[in-house]
Scaffold this active site. Structure first.
Site, PDB file in Angstrom:
ATOM      1  CB  SER A  41      -0.921  -0.006   1.222  1.00  0.00           C
ATOM      2  OG  SER A  41      -0.181   0.032   2.421  1.00  0.00           O
ATOM      3  CG  HIS A 156      -0.806  -5.407   4.246  1.00  0.00           C
ATOM      4  ND1 HIS A 156      -0.383  -4.681   5.332  1.00  0.00           N
ATOM      5  CD2 HIS A 156      -0.286  -4.781   3.153  1.00  0.00           C
ATOM      6  CE1 HIS A 156       0.352  -3.666   4.920  1.00  0.00           C
ATOM      7  NE2 HIS A 156       0.426  -3.699   3.601  1.00  0.00           N
ATOM      8  CD  GLU A 165      -0.445  -1.989   8.981  1.00  0.00           C
ATOM      9  OE1 GLU A 165       0.129  -1.651  10.031  1.00  0.00           O
ATOM     10  OE2 GLU A 165       0.006  -1.778   7.849  1.00  0.00           O
ATOM     11  CD  GLU A 208       2.332  -5.114   7.708  1.00  0.00           C
ATOM     12  OE1 GLU A 208       1.778  -4.788   8.779  1.00  0.00           O
ATOM     13  OE2 GLU A 208       2.809  -4.278   6.905  1.00  0.00           O
ATOM     14  CG  ASP A 243      -1.735   1.848   8.534  1.00  0.00           C
ATOM     15  OD1 ASP A 243      -2.415   2.790   8.074  1.00  0.00           O
ATOM     16  OD2 ASP A 243      -0.721   1.402   7.969  1.00  0.00           O
ATOM     17  CD  GLU A 284       0.633   3.833   9.802  1.00  0.00           C
ATOM     18  OE1 GLU A 284       0.944   3.227  10.857  1.00  0.00           O
ATOM     19  OE2 GLU A 284       1.031   3.486   8.682  1.00  0.00           O
ATOM     20  CG  ASP A 311       2.646   5.018   5.863  1.00  0.00           C
ATOM     21  OD1 ASP A 311       3.671   5.312   5.235  1.00  0.00           O
ATOM     22  OD2 ASP A 311       2.126   3.875   5.798  1.00  0.00           O
ATOM     23  CE  LYS A 336       5.431   2.077   5.873  1.00  0.00           C
ATOM     24  NZ  LYS A 336       4.210   2.247   5.038  1.00  0.00           N
ATOM     25  CB  SER A 363       7.129   1.702   9.872  1.00  0.00           C
ATOM     26  OG  SER A 363       6.315   0.790   9.157  1.00  0.00           O
ATOM     27  CG  HIS A 364       7.039  -3.709   9.122  1.00  0.00           C
ATOM     28  ND1 HIS A 364       6.463  -4.937   9.255  1.00  0.00           N
ATOM     29  CD2 HIS A 364       6.008  -2.817   9.237  1.00  0.00           C
ATOM     30  CE1 HIS A 364       5.161  -4.816   9.435  1.00  0.00           C
ATOM     31  NE2 HIS A 364       4.865  -3.547   9.432  1.00  0.00           N
ATOM     32  NE  ARG A 365       6.634   0.277   3.036  1.00  0.00           N
ATOM     33  CZ  ARG A 365       6.430   1.199   2.093  1.00  0.00           C
ATOM     34  NH1 ARG A 365       7.425   2.006   1.746  1.00  0.00           N
ATOM     35  NH2 ARG A 365       5.250   1.365   1.516  1.00  0.00           N
ATOM     36  CB  SER A 366       3.299  -5.209   3.559  1.00  0.00           C
ATOM     37  OG  SER A 366       3.419  -4.523   2.330  1.00  0.00           O
ATOM     38  CE  LYS A 387       2.955   0.242  10.359  1.00  0.00           C
ATOM     39  NZ  LYS A 387       1.702   0.564   9.663  1.00  0.00           N
TER      40      LYS A 387
HETATM   41  C1  PEP Z   1       1.914   0.558   6.059  1.00  0.00           C
HETATM   42  O1  PEP Z   1       1.010   0.968   5.314  1.00  0.00           O
HETATM   43  O2  PEP Z   1       2.192   1.162   7.090  1.00  0.00           O
HETATM   44  C2  PEP Z   1       2.671  -0.652   5.684  1.00  0.00           C
HETATM   45  C3  PEP Z   1       3.637  -1.132   6.466  1.00  0.00           C
HETATM   46  O3  PEP Z   1       2.313  -1.260   4.529  1.00  0.00           O
HETATM   47  P1  PEP Z   1       3.118  -1.191   3.154  1.00  0.00           P
HETATM   48  O4  PEP Z   1       4.522  -1.588   3.439  1.00  0.00           O
HETATM   49  O5  PEP Z   1       2.379  -2.158   2.284  1.00  0.00           O
HETATM   50  O6  PEP Z   1       3.024   0.230   2.683  1.00  0.00           O
HETATM   51 MG    MG Z   2       0.659   2.713   6.887  1.00  0.00          MG
END
Ligand code: PEP
Ligand code: MG
Length: 425
Positions: A41, A156, A165, A208, A243, A284, A311, A336, A363-366, A387
């Site tokens: 996303s 996701h 989320e 995730e 989120d 979020e 985000d 990110k 934060s991670h990514r999906s 996250k």
């Molecule tokens: C998010 O939207 O915060 C997320 C971690 O998803 P994506 O990595 O798919 O953007």
């Molecule tokens: Mg997000």
């Protein structure tokens, strides 16, 4: 000083089985490997993730990005000395020369930027989080409150018009180890409840690591989470965050959750009703990436009560953060590294947010890998929150295990951030 003696990138797989970039940087001290994450996303204003658009891997190959590292970038940096993260990243920004890293690809640039951070830490014989903290001018470190995504939805989980989320926030604990234990125990109670209610199918995992139950109602999902928290024995100690990833259910005029349409004002009211009923401390991407009026309205309505995390609207970009500050559009930054493409720019984003009193969520990514770089980044920046998904699936758990190791090795000298969480009520 870091002397770059060799640089070699290759194509590897991420947690969704899609190609991503791995980068190995050699110095006289060793070889430093990093792996680049990838979102689903994604915000349209993110730095460019270069994909091949060829036959292989349904167009998702990253061989062009790999080749950019192994040719253009390697030719320019091998044999050179760099004294700081900033010097290296500035060099890469100039080499690319575009606004959104479209020449070389943010995925090509980030791999080297992360590997360099590791090389710099090794050069100074310190831990990666300490070195990242030094690069950010930090004097002290902390362990983040983990946002644990236990129910996956939206992109996701292959669903349309859905909240993405649903996260546990284990806040009221005195260490990271206790917080992650409470989160993992609650995750398992939730699993048991889902199995009892809907059968084993409902305990299959989304991108995730969260469950994807057949429950369309957001209220029912939140109700279930509160029940799981209670049954696990953590009532009042674990809060909830969402989120919404609402850019995914905004058509330019209206938002839709399920088949129900909402204006921005109606959506703000809907969120406010959820906040009142379900111990929600953070939302979020409640509004879409360019709906600044919607963001401002939401922050005006709820920003004193809860965390409003940006985000897709901010994309870890200081220019977009400045716009959000002017418009009073949120009070928290989701950070990110691959949204912006270098470690230094990620640090600048966090400093700007911090200077303006915002909270920060690393934060991670999906789409992830086993690289736990962001765990060190969260500690080094003393971000206060992370996250990294559910406490399941190794690409997520790698980050939690790294945080446990940092806390364990520091023997209580690095504090857990629960006490400084801004909206724990
Ligand atoms: C998010 O939207 O915060 C997320 C971690 O998803 P994506 O990595 O798919 O953007
Ligand atoms: Mg997000």
């Amino acid at each position: 000083m870091v002397k770059i003696t060799a640089l070699k990138a290759m194509q590897i797989l991420d947690s969704r089985g899609n190609p991503t970039v791995s980068c190995a940087l050699s110095t006289p001290k060793g070889i430093f490997v990093s792996m680049v994450p990838s979102g689903a996303s994604t915000g349209t204003h993110e730095a460019l993730e270069l994909r091949d658009n060829a036959k292989e891997y349904a167009g998702k190959g990253v061989l062009k990005a790999v080749s950019n590292v192994n040719s253009i970038i390697a030719k320019s940096v091998v044999g050179k000395d760099f004294f700081s993260q900033r010097e290296l990243d500035d060099f890469l920004l100039k080499l690319d020369g575009t606004e959104n890293k479209s020449k070389l690809g943010a995925n090509a640039i980030l791999g080297l930027s992360m590997s360099f951070a590791r090389a710099l830490a090794s050069e100074n014989n310190i831990e990666l989080y300490e070195s990242l903290g030094n690069s950010a001018g930090k004097k002290s470190f902390s362990l983040p409150v983990p946002q644990l995504n236990v129910l996956n939805g939206g992109k996701h989980a292959g669903k349309e018009n859905d909240i993405q989320e649903h996260m546990l926030f284990p806040i009221k604990f005195s260490s990271f180890a206790e917080a992650i234990r409470a989160g993992a125990e609650t995750y398992h109670v939730l699993k048991g409840m889902l199995k009892k209610k809907f059968g084993a199918q409902a305990t299959l995992l989304g991108d995730e690591g969260g469950f994807v139950p057949p429950m369309d109602s957001v209220e029912q999902r939140l109700e279930l989470m509160l029940s799981a928290i209670k049954e696990a024995g953590y009532e009042g100690k674990i809060k909830i965050g969402l989120d919404c990833a609402s850019s995914e259910f905004f058509d330019g005029k209206k938002y839709s959750i399920g088949s129900k349409p909402f204006s921005a004002a109606e959506l703000s009211d809907f969120y406010a009703s959820l906040v009142d009923s379900y111990e929600i401390v953070s939302i979020e991407d409640g509004m879409a990436e360019d709906d600044w009026n919607g963001w401002a309205e939401l922050t005006k309505k709820l920003g004193k009560k809860i965390q409003i995390v940006g985000d897709d609207n901010l994309v870890t970009n200081t220019g977009r953060i400045k716009t959000a500050l002017e418009k009073k559009a949120c009070n928290s930054l989701l950070l990110k590294v691959n949204q912006i493409g270098t470690v230094s720019e990620s640090i600048w984003a966090s400093r700007l947010a911090e200077k303006n009193g915002w909270s920060i969520v690393v934060s991670h990514r999906s789409g992830e890998t086993e690289d736990a770089f962001i765990a060190d980044l969260a500690v080094g920046l003393a971000s206060g929150q992370s996250k990294f998904g559910a406490p399941a699936r190794s690409e997520r758990v790698a980050k939690y295990n790294r945080l446990l190791a940092i806390e364990g090795h520091a023997s209580g000298k690095i504090p857990f951030s629960g006490k400084s969480f801004p909206f724990s009520k």
